[in-house]
Each structure stands twice: as structure tokens, then as C-alpha cells.
Design a protein around this motif. Structure first.
Motif, PDB file in Angstrom:
ATOM      1  N   MET A 195       0.840  -1.213   0.000  1.00  0.00           N
ATOM      2  CA  MET A 195       0.000   0.000   0.000  1.00  0.00           C
ATOM      3  C   MET A 195       0.871   1.257   0.000  1.00  0.00           C
ATOM      4  SD  MET A 195      -3.308  -0.884   2.353  1.00  0.00           S
ATOM      5  CE  MET A 195      -2.769  -2.184   3.432  1.00  0.00           C
ATOM      6  N   ASN A 196       1.954   1.216   0.766  1.00  0.00           N
ATOM      7  CA  ASN A 196       2.853   2.378   0.771  1.00  0.00           C
ATOM      8  C   ASN A 196       3.462   2.603  -0.602  1.00  0.00           C
ATOM      9  OD1 ASN A 196       2.369   2.987   3.377  1.00  0.00           O
ATOM     10  ND2 ASN A 196       4.409   2.480   4.148  1.00  0.00           N
ATOM     11  N   ARG A 197       3.888   1.509  -1.249  1.00  0.00           N
ATOM     12  CA  ARG A 197       4.523   1.642  -2.574  1.00  0.00           C
ATOM     13  C   ARG A 197       3.565   2.228  -3.599  1.00  0.00           C
ATOM     14  NH1 ARG A 197       6.580  -3.318  -1.252  1.00  0.00           N
ATOM     15  NH2 ARG A 197       5.187  -4.617  -2.524  1.00  0.00           N
ATOM     16  N   HIS A 198       2.274   1.942  -3.458  1.00  0.00           N
ATOM     17  CA  HIS A 198       1.316   2.332  -4.503  1.00  0.00           C
ATOM     18  C   HIS A 198       0.384   3.461  -4.076  1.00  0.00           C
ATOM     19  CE1 HIS A 198       2.715  -0.793  -7.162  1.00  0.00           C
ATOM     20  NE2 HIS A 198       2.791  -1.565  -6.099  1.00  0.00           N
ATOM     21  N   GLY A 199       0.716   4.100  -2.970  1.00  0.00           N
ATOM     22  CA  GLY A 199      -0.057   5.281  -2.555  1.00  0.00           C
ATOM     23  C   GLY A 199      -1.498   4.955  -2.199  1.00  0.00           C
ATOM     24  N   ILE A 200      -1.738   3.757  -1.681  1.00  0.00           N
ATOM     25  CA  ILE A 200      -3.110   3.358  -1.318  1.00  0.00           C
ATOM     26  C   ILE A 200      -3.337   3.750   0.138  1.00  0.00           C
ATOM     27  CG2 ILE A 200      -4.657   1.364  -1.044  1.00  0.00           C
ATOM     28  CD1 ILE A 200      -2.957   0.137  -3.447  1.00  0.00           C
ATOM     29  N   VAL A 260     -11.744  -6.085   0.633  1.00  0.00           N
ATOM     30  CA  VAL A 260     -11.013  -4.952   1.191  1.00  0.00           C
ATOM     31  C   VAL A 260     -11.774  -4.444   2.412  1.00  0.00           C
ATOM     32  CG1 VAL A 260      -9.934  -2.731   0.707  1.00  0.00           C
ATOM     33  CG2 VAL A 260     -10.329  -4.338  -1.160  1.00  0.00           C
ATOM     34  N   GLY A 261     -11.146  -4.596   3.583  1.00  0.00           N
ATOM     35  CA  GLY A 261     -11.714  -4.050   4.817  1.00  0.00           C
ATOM     36  C   GLY A 261     -11.363  -2.570   4.885  1.00  0.00           C
ATOM     37  N   LEU A 262     -12.357  -1.727   5.061  1.00  0.00           N
ATOM     38  CA  LEU A 262     -12.151  -0.274   4.994  1.00  0.00           C
ATOM     39  C   LEU A 262     -12.533   0.402   6.305  1.00  0.00           C
ATOM     40  CD1 LEU A 262     -13.958   0.230   1.592  1.00  0.00           C
ATOM     41  CD2 LEU A 262     -11.501   0.480   1.970  1.00  0.00           C
ATOM     42  N   MET A 263     -11.902   1.525   6.579  1.00  0.00           N
ATOM     43  CA  MET A 263     -12.355   2.408   7.656  1.00  0.00           C
ATOM     44  C   MET A 263     -12.805   3.700   6.983  1.00  0.00           C
ATOM     45  SD  MET A 263     -12.857   2.431  10.861  1.00  0.00           S
ATOM     46  CE  MET A 263     -11.771   1.382  11.821  1.00  0.00           C
ATOM     47  N   ILE A 264     -14.031   4.092   7.329  1.00  0.00           N
ATOM     48  CA  ILE A 264     -14.615   5.252   6.664  1.00  0.00           C
ATOM     49  C   ILE A 264     -14.921   6.312   7.696  1.00  0.00           C
ATOM     50  CG2 ILE A 264     -16.695   6.000   5.419  1.00  0.00           C
ATOM     51  CD1 ILE A 264     -16.492   2.903   4.399  1.00  0.00           C
ATOM     52  N   VAL A 273      -7.662   1.660   3.923  1.00  0.00           N
ATOM     53  CA  VAL A 273      -7.670   0.197   3.973  1.00  0.00           C
ATOM     54  C   VAL A 273      -7.220  -0.272   5.354  1.00  0.00           C
ATOM     55  CG1 VAL A 273      -6.688  -1.917   2.988  1.00  0.00           C
ATOM     56  CG2 VAL A 273      -7.194   0.043   1.505  1.00  0.00           C
ATOM     57  N   VAL A 274      -8.057  -1.088   5.996  1.00  0.00           N
ATOM     58  CA  VAL A 274      -7.674  -1.735   7.264  1.00  0.00           C
ATOM     59  C   VAL A 274      -6.893  -3.006   6.935  1.00  0.00           C
ATOM     60  CG1 VAL A 274      -8.527  -2.827   9.375  1.00  0.00           C
ATOM     61  CG2 VAL A 274      -9.724  -0.843   8.432  1.00  0.00           C
ATOM     62  N   ILE A 314     -13.649   4.844  -3.700  1.00  0.00           N
ATOM     63  CA  ILE A 314     -13.024   3.549  -3.367  1.00  0.00           C
ATOM     64  C   ILE A 314     -12.496   2.877  -4.642  1.00  0.00           C
ATOM     65  CG2 ILE A 314     -13.525   1.218  -2.497  1.00  0.00           C
ATOM     66  CD1 ILE A 314     -15.557   2.617  -0.559  1.00  0.00           C
ATOM     67  N   ARG A 315     -13.289   2.942  -5.705  1.00  0.00           N
ATOM     68  CA  ARG A 315     -12.809   2.379  -6.982  1.00  0.00           C
ATOM     69  C   ARG A 315     -11.507   3.061  -7.404  1.00  0.00           C
ATOM     70  NH1 ARG A 315     -16.236  -0.371 -10.554  1.00  0.00           N
ATOM     71  NH2 ARG A 315     -18.431  -0.357 -10.028  1.00  0.00           N
ATOM     72  N   HIS A 316     -11.535   4.383  -7.392  1.00  0.00           N
ATOM     73  CA  HIS A 316     -10.439   5.175  -7.960  1.00  0.00           C
ATOM     74  C   HIS A 316      -9.192   5.146  -7.077  1.00  0.00           C
ATOM     75  CE1 HIS A 316      -8.321   8.993  -8.848  1.00  0.00           C
ATOM     76  NE2 HIS A 316      -8.592   8.631 -10.095  1.00  0.00           N
ATOM     77  N   ASP A 317      -9.387   5.253  -5.752  1.00  0.00           N
ATOM     78  CA  ASP A 317      -8.229   5.401  -4.852  1.00  0.00           C
ATOM     79  C   ASP A 317      -7.730   4.064  -4.314  1.00  0.00           C
ATOM     80  OD1 ASP A 317      -8.660   8.044  -5.212  1.00  0.00           O
ATOM     81  OD2 ASP A 317      -9.198   8.517  -3.131  1.00  0.00           O
ATOM     82  N   ILE A 318      -8.573   3.026  -4.348  1.00  0.00           N
ATOM     83  CA  ILE A 318      -8.176   1.774  -3.679  1.00  0.00           C
ATOM     84  C   ILE A 318      -8.200   0.574  -4.633  1.00  0.00           C
ATOM     85  CG2 ILE A 318      -8.807   0.144  -1.843  1.00  0.00           C
ATOM     86  CD1 ILE A 318      -9.669   2.669  -0.204  1.00  0.00           C
ATOM     87  N   ILE A 319      -9.372   0.278  -5.203  1.00  0.00           N
ATOM     88  CA  ILE A 319      -9.472  -0.966  -5.988  1.00  0.00           C
ATOM     89  C   ILE A 319      -8.567  -0.898  -7.224  1.00  0.00           C
ATOM     90  CG2 ILE A 319     -11.018  -2.503  -7.282  1.00  0.00           C
ATOM     91  CD1 ILE A 319     -11.768  -2.476  -4.380  1.00  0.00           C
ATOM     92  N   GLU A 320      -8.673   0.199  -7.983  1.00  0.00           N
ATOM     93  CA  GLU A 320      -7.922   0.243  -9.241  1.00  0.00           C
ATOM     94  C   GLU A 320      -6.411   0.324  -9.015  1.00  0.00           C
ATOM     95  OE1 GLU A 320     -10.298   3.015 -11.568  1.00  0.00           O
ATOM     96  OE2 GLU A 320     -11.960   1.571 -11.452  1.00  0.00           O
ATOM     97  N   PRO A 321      -5.943   1.158  -8.059  1.00  0.00           N
ATOM     98  CA  PRO A 321      -4.491   1.126  -7.792  1.00  0.00           C
ATOM     99  C   PRO A 321      -4.013  -0.220  -7.245  1.00  0.00           C
ATOM    100  CG  PRO A 321      -5.509   3.039  -6.730  1.00  0.00           C
ATOM    101  CD  PRO A 321      -6.623   2.244  -7.336  1.00  0.00           C
TER     102      PRO A 321
END
Ligand code: GLY
Length: 443
Positions: free
Chosen positions: A110-115, A268-272, A280-281, A243-250
Motif C-alpha cells: 500500500m505504501n509503494r502504490h499510494g493506497i 477490502v476491509g475499509l475504515m470510513i 484500507v484496514v 473507493i474504486r479510484h483510490d483503492i481498488i484500481e491502484p
């Protein structure tokens, strides 16, 4: 068409139930299955982690498609083995399953891909003193996670320092879950999103919210999940786009970039929270349990067509259609769960058509709002044909309704007709979703 489902829980009963709604009328096998799956499929006595046994069975029976439920065979490389043999299978490769298999890998990914996720530190299993010093300095609240697999129980949200240190001790000194990593606390509401992926394309299933703590108002120890509902209203359409743009697709692009294209279910477990975007949790490389028991009853797309498209890289053409309304599931657990529990308690109130009832749905294009589904998990059949408990989470009672309240009312009505000594369940499943519904109707 022959389809093999790997696993033995309520999730796998829900997979088999979804498959039997297919208009292709597949012959369904479940390995090893449970007392519920045997009512709608052929159980095969091969353990979910016996990859050689499963592959030999798939070859000898000419299985057309395999769908894997639990994480263990995935992290052992079942998908790589089946593909090397030319067998179609739904699931991630061993390399891709690291997203769940190693929390250290997923955090650095996640760190490498800015998630977006929380800041974290990881500690090796011998470094309890260093980890305890870090937790003491950081203070609570804090999330402590086991790095390896923990059957959905490895991420513990600790609201005070005492519970943080005792969780750390259980994980690192008693080796309850292998190595641990600490993570700063993410405030907000947890919810999960599920993508079915074919390496480059994906479809989203309904979102869901689990109830991990054993007690009402989210009290007591973590469990594998005491109930769930779908969709989760905290994820509205505009948040879904984020979520699609910032998490799933990256995530999918990142896995392609790292040479491990992601196939199968990505959970994907998320905290909103209102103060920042979704974070992403954790990732899981499979569907959730009991989330599957509320997500799949809402999916209208044919199971054989959806899973075949996933296994052959054709998801972009298939898409996914889901019903309106909501589904809720209530887990009935054995006395003592999530600690030690007795087995062999007689279960009353299961009727012969509990599993078969969903067969009536075959061919229906519209929701049958009256349906309840009793998914078996820790059950077994006695010689006299009755059922007894054989696990901690025993049954997941699901209902579909026009809205969350009606789904919950039907699920709880069905729960009240099932009995076994020491049975316990949460009476507040869906409380956050109901509060949101009430707030939006007041507005
Ligand atoms: N219900 C939590 C999980 O499946 O991990």
C-alpha cells in the motif's frame, strides 16, 4: 458442467447455494463441505488444504471449474497448481494471496502504490519488548494485527493500553497468531467491499458490514464474525467511486506492476470517516464469512457465467447485476465461542427444506422477499438424520428484504425457531445501518 467448491463453512454453503440457482444447473461438489452443503451438493471428503488430493479429484472427475473459499489453500498455491494443470479456478495465485497472507507485505504494498491506510510498525516475533515499548509510547486506541493468517480474527482494535498490551502478549508471547504488527488507530466506521477480479478487470459485489465482536454494542473478544448485512449504507454511490479510484484500481494495477495480477475475490476491509477518505484496514484474498451469506443472495448474475468469466479473463464482458433491497445474517454460535466450546449438542428447528428452499429460486429473475436461508457452518448429521453442533459458529440465518429492517425482522424470526443448548447470537445486527436509515428518513 461440474463445479467444485473448496471449503466447509457457511461461506461455502452460500457459494453452493448461489451455484444451484444457475440456469446451467451445474453438478456441484464441495470439499469437504458440511451438513448443509450435502443437502444441495455432493460432499467430497478431501480437506481444503490437501492440494494434491483436490487436484487429483478435479482431474479424475473432469471438474470444469473450481471456486476456492478459504485463504489457506490459496496461500498454499492451489491456484498455481490447478492452472499449471489447465484447470479453471477462481482465486488468486500464491504470490497475489500475499495481500492477505502477509500483513507486512500488504502494508508495504500500500505504501509503494499510494493506497490510503494508517501508519504502522512491524515487529518480529522475538521483539515483544520493542513492540510493547512502541505500544506504550504510542498509546491507545491502537490496532494490533497478526502478520500471518488468523481466520479473520487477527486485527484487534484496542481502546485502552491494558487491552493493547494483553493483545500484544497473546499474539507475540503466546503465539496466538504468529508475528504481530502494530498500527495506529483509524477512527470511523468499518465496512467491506468485495471485488471479483480477472487480473485486469473487476466487478464489485454489494458492500457489507460485519460484526466482529462477540457481544452487543461491539463488546467482548473478536470472533470470525457474528452477523452481517449488505449493502452497507455507509458506502454511498459517491464514496464507491472514490473507493474504486483510490483503492481498488491502484491495487489491481499495483499487482499487475509487481508481476502478480490479482484474480479471484478481493475483500477490502475499509475504515470510513467524515474527516478523511476511505482507508484500507486489511486485504483478504477471499470472500468474508459471514459476509458471503449476505452478498451472494443479492447477486442476480448467473453464478456459472460469473465464475467462468472470472476464471477465463472475460469479466469485462459479463458485468454484474444485483437485486435492490438488503440482506442480513445472524450467526448462531456455540456456548463459550470464541473461546472453547462443547460439540455434539442437538439442533432443533432445522427443517428439511432450509437449504432446498433456495432451490425454488432457480430461474427466478425477481427477488423472493420471503426467503430465508439457513447456512450451515459448524454442524454435522447424526445417524437418525437430526443435526448437532460441531463448531463455534454453527449456523448463519440470512434473510433478504425490501430494506434492512425487513431483512433483519425475517432473519430474527427464523433464528427464534432454532434451538440448541447454550446457543448465543447478537441481537443488534445491523444497528449502524438502521441508525443511518433512520437519520436519512428524518432529514
Ligand atoms: N468476517 C471476517 C472475515 O471473513 O475475515
Amino acid at each position: 458442467m461440474k463445479v467444485l467448491v473448496v471449503g466447509s463453512g457457511g461461506r461455502e454453503h452460500a457459494f453452493a447455494d448461489y451455484l444451484q440457482r444457475s440456469r446451467h444447473h451445474p453438478q456441484i461438489y464441495v470439499a469437504p463441505g458440511n451438513a448443509g452443503t450435502e443437502q444441495i451438493a455432493t460432499n467430497v471428503p478431501i480437506a481444503a488444504d490437501d492440494i494434491d488430493g483436490l487436484l487429483n479429484f478435479a482431474k479424475s472427475e473432469d471438474i470444469d471449474l473450481t471456486v476456492v473459499g478459504p485463504e489457506v489453500p490459496l496461500t498454499l498455491g492451489i491456484v498455481d497448481r490447478f492452472r499449471a494443470n489447465g484447470s479453471a479456478i477462481v482465486g488468486p495465485t500464491k504470490a497475489a494471496a500475499q495481500l492477505e497472507g502477509s500483513k507486512a507485505f500488504s502494508k508495504s504494498f500500500m505504501n509503494r502504490h499510494g493506497i490510503p491506510t494508517a501508519a504502522y510498525r512491524t515487529f518480529k516475533s522475538g521483539d515483544y519488548d520493542l513492540a510493547a515499548a512502541y505500544v506504550t509510547e504510542h498509546g491507545a486506541p491502537i490496532v494490533i494485527k497478526a502478520s500471518g493468517l488468523a481466520a479473520g480474527k487477527g486485527a484487534v482494535v484496542c481502546s485502552d493500553l491494558k487491552s493493547a498490551l494483553s493483545t500484544l502478549e497473546a499474539m507475540m508471547r503466546d503465539h496466538a497468531f504468529g508475528a504481530a504488527g502494530d498500527e495506529s488507530f483509524m477512527e470511523g466506521e468499518e465496512a467491506s467491499i468485495f471485488a471479483l477480479c480477472d487480473g485486469t478487470n473487476y466487478v464489485l459485489l454489494p458492500s457489507a458490514q460485519d460484526h466482529k465482536r462477540v457481544g452487543e454494542n461491539d463488546t467482548g473478544p473478536n470472533t470470525g464474525g457474528m452477523g452481517a448485512y449488505a449493502p452497507a449504507p455507509v458506502i454511498d454511490d459517491s464514496l464507491l467511486e472514490v473507493i474504486r479510484h483510490d483503492i481498488i484500481e491502484p491495487t489491481l494495477a499495483g499487482m499487475v506492476g509487481e508481476g502478480a495480477p490479482y484474480t479471484g475475490f478481493l475483500y477490502v476491509g475499509l475504515m470510513i470517516s467524515d474527516s478523511h477518505g476511505p482507508r484500507v484496514v486489511e486485504y483478504n484474498c477471499r470472500m468474508g464469512d459471514p459476509e458471503t451469506q449476505v452478498v451472494l443472495p443479492l447477486v442476480e448474475t448467473d453464478a456459472v457465467e460469473l465464475f467462468s468469466a472470472c476464471a477465463t479473463g472475460r469479466l469485462a464482458n459479463t458485468g454484474i447485476a444485483c437485486r435492490d433491497g438488503a440482506a442480513a445474517t445472524v450467526v448462531l454460535a456455540s456456548e463459550g465461542y470464541p473461546g472453547s466450546y462443547p460439540k455434539g449438542r442437538r439442533i432443533d428447528g432445522l427443517v428439511a427444506d432450509d437449504a432446498a428452499s433456495s432451490m425454488e429460486a432457480a430461474g427466478h429473475d425477481r427477488p423472493d422477499w420471503d426467503r430465508t436461508y439457513v447456512y450451515h457452518a459448524g454442524t454435522r448429521r447424526r445417524e437418525d438424520g437430526s443435526y448437532e453442533t460441531s463448531g463455534g459458529r454453527v449456523l448463519a440465518v440470512t434473510a433478504v428484504g425490501r430494506d434492512l429492517q425487513s431483512a433483519l425482522s425475517k432473519a430474527y424470526a427464523r433464528v427464534s425457531s432454532i434451538h440448541f443448548d447454550g446457543a448465543h447470537y447478537r441481537r443488534d445486527i445491523g444497528f449502524r445501518g438502521l441508525a443511518r436509515a433512520e437519520a436519512s428518513s428524518d432529514a
